[in-house]
Design a protein around this motif. Sequence first.
Motif, PDB file in Angstrom:
ATOM      1  N   ASN A  79       0.811  -1.214   0.000  1.00  0.00           N
ATOM      2  CA  ASN A  79       0.000   0.000   0.000  1.00  0.00           C
ATOM      3  C   ASN A  79       0.848   1.270   0.000  1.00  0.00           C
ATOM      4  N   ASP A  80       2.165   1.112   0.015  1.00  0.00           N
ATOM      5  CA  ASP A  80       3.058   2.269   0.116  1.00  0.00           C
ATOM      6  C   ASP A  80       3.373   2.801  -1.284  1.00  0.00           C
ATOM      7  N   ALA A  85      11.504   4.581  -3.533  1.00  0.00           N
ATOM      8  CA  ALA A  85      12.555   3.557  -3.552  1.00  0.00           C
ATOM      9  C   ALA A  85      12.012   2.198  -3.977  1.00  0.00           C
ATOM     10  N   SER A  86      10.732   1.945  -3.713  1.00  0.00           N
ATOM     11  CA  SER A  86      10.144   0.658  -4.109  1.00  0.00           C
ATOM     12  C   SER A  86       9.763   0.629  -5.587  1.00  0.00           C
ATOM     13  N   LEU A  87       9.551   1.784  -6.197  1.00  0.00           N
ATOM     14  CA  LEU A  87       9.169   1.844  -7.604  1.00  0.00           C
ATOM     15  C   LEU A  87      10.410   1.646  -8.473  1.00  0.00           C
ATOM     16  N   VAL A  88      10.456   0.531  -9.215  1.00  0.00           N
ATOM     17  CA  VAL A  88      11.616   0.222 -10.056  1.00  0.00           C
ATOM     18  C   VAL A  88      11.323   0.387 -11.542  1.00  0.00           C
ATOM     19  N   SER A 122      11.838 -12.984   1.589  1.00  0.00           N
ATOM     20  CA  SER A 122      10.976 -13.037   0.420  1.00  0.00           C
ATOM     21  C   SER A 122      10.938 -11.663  -0.246  1.00  0.00           C
ATOM     22  N   LEU A 123      10.627 -11.675  -1.542  1.00  0.00           N
ATOM     23  CA  LEU A 123      10.500 -10.436  -2.305  1.00  0.00           C
ATOM     24  C   LEU A 123       9.359 -10.605  -3.299  1.00  0.00           C
ATOM     25  N   TYR A 124       8.541  -9.568  -3.408  1.00  0.00           N
ATOM     26  CA  TYR A 124       7.358  -9.623  -4.272  1.00  0.00           C
ATOM     27  C   TYR A 124       7.391  -8.455  -5.252  1.00  0.00           C
ATOM     28  N   ALA A 125       6.928  -8.761  -6.465  1.00  0.00           N
ATOM     29  CA  ALA A 125       6.756  -7.722  -7.487  1.00  0.00           C
ATOM     30  C   ALA A 125       5.269  -7.387  -7.572  1.00  0.00           C
ATOM     31  N   HIS A 126       4.929  -6.130  -7.307  1.00  0.00           N
ATOM     32  CA  HIS A 126       3.537  -5.663  -7.345  1.00  0.00           C
ATOM     33  C   HIS A 126       3.356  -4.846  -8.626  1.00  0.00           C
ATOM     34  N   TYR A 134      -4.823   8.083 -14.985  1.00  0.00           N
ATOM     35  CA  TYR A 134      -5.502   7.747 -13.725  1.00  0.00           C
ATOM     36  C   TYR A 134      -4.498   7.148 -12.738  1.00  0.00           C
ATOM     37  N   PRO A 135      -4.645   7.442 -11.448  1.00  0.00           N
ATOM     38  CA  PRO A 135      -3.731   6.868 -10.446  1.00  0.00           C
ATOM     39  C   PRO A 135      -4.195   5.481 -10.011  1.00  0.00           C
ATOM     40  N   VAL A 136      -3.257   4.734  -9.380  1.00  0.00           N
ATOM     41  CA  VAL A 136      -3.576   3.402  -8.846  1.00  0.00           C
ATOM     42  C   VAL A 136      -3.606   3.417  -7.325  1.00  0.00           C
ATOM     43  N   ASP A 137      -3.263   4.545  -6.727  1.00  0.00           N
ATOM     44  CA  ASP A 137      -3.268   4.672  -5.272  1.00  0.00           C
ATOM     45  C   ASP A 137      -4.691   4.907  -4.794  1.00  0.00           C
TER      46      ASP A 137
END
Length: 587
Positions: A79-80, A85-88, A122-126, A134-137
Motif C-alpha cells: 500500500n506504500d 525507492a520501491s518503484l523500479v 521473500s521479495l514480491y513484485a507488485h 488515472y492513479p492506482v493509489d
Amino acid sequence: MAPPAAAAGGGQQPRQQQQQGGFGQTITGIIRIAVFWYFASKFFSPKKPADPSHLISNLFQKGEPLDMWLYLSEHEKFNDFGNEASLVWHETNIPYATWGPESTRTLSLKYHPSEALKNNGSLYAHVFFARLGYPVDPNDPEYQPQSGFGRTYSVVTYLPKSRSEKRKSLLGNSKDDEGVEPVAMVADNAEADSKDDGPVEWVAYWKPNITINLVEDFTRYGHNAVPPNVAPYLNIEPSTGNYYPTIFFNEFWLLRDKLIAINESVTELPLNLGVGPISMMKWQLFLQIDQSFQIHRSYGSMLEGEADELKRVFLEGNPYLLVITMIVSLLHSVFDFLAFKNDIQFWNKNKSMEGLSAKSVVVSFLCQFIVFLYLLDNETSWMILASSGVGCCIEFWKIGKAMHIEIDRSGKIPMLRFRDRDSYASNKTKEYDDLAMKYLSYVLFFLVACFSVYSLMYERHKSWYSWILSSLTSCVYMFGFIMMCPQLFINYKLKSVAHLPWRQMTYKFLNTIIDDLFAFVIKMPTLHRLSVFRDDLIFMIYLYQRWVYPVDKKRINEFGFGGEDDQASGSTDVTTTTSNEEDKKTN
C-alpha cells in the motif's frame, strides 16, 4: 398324471409371474425412456440465448492506452505507493491488446538484496495498470476503482537443495568441502529429496526474468458459465460484476538452471523485466502444456529436468533441425524395435555358439545391471527403470542361451553354476575368446582403477555406495568398447563373420547413425557423446571384416545349418523327385 385342480393351480402361477414381470418391465421401460428424454433434451435441445444483463465483459477496450507501475517489496500486501525507492519501473501509454513496437517494453537492472532477503527472506513484485492519466493509489482523490487493477508476483522461490550440493568429498578434504560449487541445477523434485536421511533443506532462488503479459480476452461470459481453465485467473470488479484484463506472469520459458541461489555472498542480482500482449490461444496453450507436464510428473513418467530439456530444444534449436530430429527420432524407435525383435529371434533359434563370444554376453548383462542400479540410486522415473529392468532380464536370458545354467544345491545356499556349451568349448572359439578377454581385461581393470581413484579424489559423492556405482557406470561406456572387441578378435582368427546376427547389427548401426545426430542436438554428458562415435568405429570395423572375409559355406550358421547342407539337401530333393517321376512313368 396330476389332478385337474393341481394342474389348474400350477397354470395360474406362471400367469401371475408373467403379469408381475410384465408390470415390472413396463415400469423399467418408462424409467429408461424418461432418463433418455432427459439427456436428449439436455444435450440436443436448442440452447436459449443468455440474457445480456447476466453476461460479464471486459472493462477495458482494445487499444486503450494504459500506464504501468512495478514495485518491489518484501511484503506480500503493498500500500506504500508514495515510496519512490520501491518503484523500479514505470511506463506510460501502453496500448492494450495490440501488437506493435509500442506495445512491448523491456528493462534490465541490477537489484541489491537486503540482509533479510539474503537470510531466507521473500521479495514480491507488485504490478499495477491503470487507464492513461488515472492513479492506482486508492488514497488519491482522483482514484477510480474501475480504472486500475494489479497483481502480485513472487520473485523468490524456495526449492529443495540440489543433489549436487549434498555431495561431499569422501576423503574428507577440507578445501573441497569449503569450496562453493556454482549452482546450475535445482533438485528434480521434493519427493526424491525427502527420501534422503535428515530433514529436507530448502534454498531460496532468484528469478532473473519477469515477463508480464496482458491477455487479449474480450469474451462475454455468463455469471455461472466461466470456463474452469479461465475462472482462477479472472479478476472480477465487485460493483459491476465485469472483469479486469488478465495479468499473466509468463514463466514458461524460465528454465530452472537459470535460477540463481541467494546466500550471504550475493551482492547484486540481475533482473530483466518485460511487458507485452499475449493472445488467448497462446495463453491457454502454455497453461495446458504446464498442466500436462505436471500430470506426467505425478505419474512418474517425467522428471522435472526433462520438461526443461524439452523447452531448451525449442529455445536453442534450429526449426528445420527440430523437424528433422522429430522424423529421425521416429525412425530411431522403429529401428530400435526391429533390432530388439531380431536379437530375440537370433538367440531363440541359435543352436551353436561356434564363432560367438560367450563372455561378451556375460559382460553385457553386468553392464546392464550396473546401469539399472545407478538409475535406481538416482531416483529415475519408473518408466526408465522398467525399461532398464526388462533389458537386464533379456540379457540374463541370453546368458542361458549362450551357456548352461545349473542350480547347485550341494551347499547350504543354492548357487548358480555356469557351464560352457559343447559347441563353444569344443572348437577354437573358446580359446580365442579367452585370449581376447585376457589381454583386454588388463587394460580394462587399469582404466577402471585409474578413473575410480580420480573420481574419489576430485569429485563429490553422496556415499561410498554412490561412488562405486557412479564409477562403474562411467566405465560402462568403456565396457561397451571392450565388450565388442573380443568378437572382432574371434572374427579375425576365424577369418569369417557368417556366424553374426547381421540383421540385428544393421538396425543397431542405423540407430548409431541417428545417435550421432542427437549428440549434436540434445544436451548430454560428454562420455555418452564420445560413446556414440566409439560405436561408429566398431561397426565400421565389422563392415570391413564382412567385406574382407568371404562367405564360408562349411560354417554352421545361427540356425544350425550350413551352406553345403543346403546344397546336399537340394541335390537329394532333385534325386528324389527324379526317381518319383520315373516310378510314375513305369507305373
